[in-house]
Design an enzyme around this catalytic site. Structure first.
Site, PDB file in Angstrom:
ATOM      1  CG  ASP A 155      34.709  39.833  37.635  1.00 19.10           C
ATOM      2  OD1 ASP A 155      34.059  39.650  38.683  1.00 19.10           O
ATOM      3  OD2 ASP A 155      34.354  39.388  36.524  1.00 19.10           O
ATOM      4  N   GLY A 206      23.141  37.370  42.065  1.00 21.34           N
ATOM      5  CA  GLY A 206      24.246  38.011  42.778  1.00 21.34           C
ATOM      6  C   GLY A 206      24.365  39.506  42.599  1.00 21.34           C
ATOM      7  CG  HIS A 238      28.407  48.427  35.013  1.00 25.70           C
ATOM      8  ND1 HIS A 238      27.992  47.948  36.229  1.00 25.70           N
ATOM      9  CD2 HIS A 238      27.345  49.069  34.483  1.00 25.70           C
ATOM     10  CE1 HIS A 238      26.729  48.308  36.433  1.00 25.70           C
ATOM     11  NE2 HIS A 238      26.312  48.975  35.388  1.00 25.70           N
ATOM     12  CB  CYS A 275      43.243  59.016  19.971  1.00 16.20           C
ATOM     13  SG  CYS A 275      43.813  57.448  20.631  1.00 16.20           S
ATOM     14  CG  ASN A 298      30.127  41.002  38.093  1.00 16.18           C
ATOM     15  OD1 ASN A 298      29.557  41.831  38.804  1.00 16.18           O
ATOM     16  ND2 ASN A 298      29.911  39.694  38.191  1.00 16.18           N
TER      17      ASN A 298
END
Ligand code: BV8
Ligand code: ZN
Length: 242
Positions: free
Chosen positions: A106, A189, A121, A132, A104
């Site tokens: 988030d 999940g 991720h 840069c 996730n």
């Protein structure tokens, strides 16, 4: 296997476990109101994540990609960690050798207090300069479109791993260390469709870990794991602590 006896089996193993590794996906944040990727609410303006979360899409239309990320940032800014995120923070405190791998972006796991964590991720609240390479936190809601680097004026992109991009090598090292050494691996999940995270269950199983899945629906992993329990993460994960 009845879900409460499967849950009991996971709890028994949790008590005896020397080293626990957890992998989470969008399903753990669903109970916080964050849309999952492949559920009914996974679309934005009829675009699928795979069409927007790629370097090619950003190259072709950076404004469209930033509009999608801005929409998600505005939505996620109103969400909080749920009982499942909080239970994992408790687990991290109770078990000496614990590592949390999340797909996730988030930011709800660090917000809940998770420290031993790999956000493989990336994180939607971080930006990276395409010139840069500087990475910094950015919580502007909304974010100016198109955002530019305060140091060199280069175009900023989300500090997120897109499809076709390699994961950070240090994250991969930490993940493989956590998968190699755990005797219990919990998968929570995730639809088990995105690699390399989707292969982590078999990596753990091959070295002898007991692998358990907690998920709302069956997944391609369900046939591989030792036990699978169907249900909502916010209900199942806190159960593990009791
Ligand atoms: C890589 C950031 C090496 C974006 C994400 C062809 C060319 C290039 C690469 C590939 C290729 N074919 C395959 C690949 C590999 C590719 C891949 O796996 N593609 C898939 C689609 C087949 N992977 C990559 O490209 C990775 N990099 O391989 O590098 C390389 C390099 C070059 C060339 C080749 C290889 C990079 C992958 C990272 C992609 N970025 N996120 C963003 O978020 O903005 S992935 C994205 O999907 C999210 O991170 C998300 O977390 C992730 C996985 O999805 P899930 O988390 O599982 O969410 P989903 O909605 O699918 O499922 C939710 C589950 O929860 C469901 O099962 C549901 O039942 C359950 N649930 C719902 N509610 C609840 C619940 N469970 C419990 N409680 C509830 N309440
Ligand atoms: Zn810059």
């Amino acid at each position: 296997m009845e879900s409460n006896s499967a849950l009991q089996e996971i709890k028994d193993r949790l008590v005896k476990a020397k080293s626990v590794t957890v992998l989470t996906g969008a399903g753990i944040s669903a109970d916080s109101g964050v849309p999952t990727f492949r559920g009914a609410d996974g679309l934005w303006k009829n675009y699928r994540a795979e069409e927007l979360a790629s370097p090619e899409a950003f190259e072709r239309d950076p404004k469209l990609v930033w509009e999608w990320y801005n929409w998600r940032r505005e939505l996620i800014a109103t969400k909080s960690p749920n009982a499942a995120h909080i239970a994992l923070v408790e687990l991290e405190k109770q078990i000496d050798r614990f590592w949390l791998i999340t797909q996730n972006v988030d930011g709800l796991h660090p917000a809940a207090g998770s420290k031993k964590l790999s956000e493989i991720h990336g994180n939607i609240w971080k930006v990276r300069c395409t010139d840069c390479g500087r990475v910094e936190g950015n919580h502007d809601v909304p974010i100016a479109i198109l955002p530019h680097c305060t140091t060199c004026r280069g175009l900023l992109r989300p500090h997120i791993v897109w499809f076709g991009e390699s994961l950070d090598s240090e994250d991969l090292r930490n993940c493989h260390e956590a998968l190699r050494s755990c005797d219990l691996f919990l998968i929570i999940g995730t639809s088990g469709t995105v690699y390399p995270a989707a292969s982590f269950g078999s990596v753990a199983k091959e070295q002898g870990a007991f692998v358990a899945e907690l998920n709302l629906d069956p997944t391609p992993n369900s046939g591989l794991v030792d036990v699978t329990v169907q249900g909502r993460a916010k209900d199942l994960v806190p159960e593990l602590l009791k």
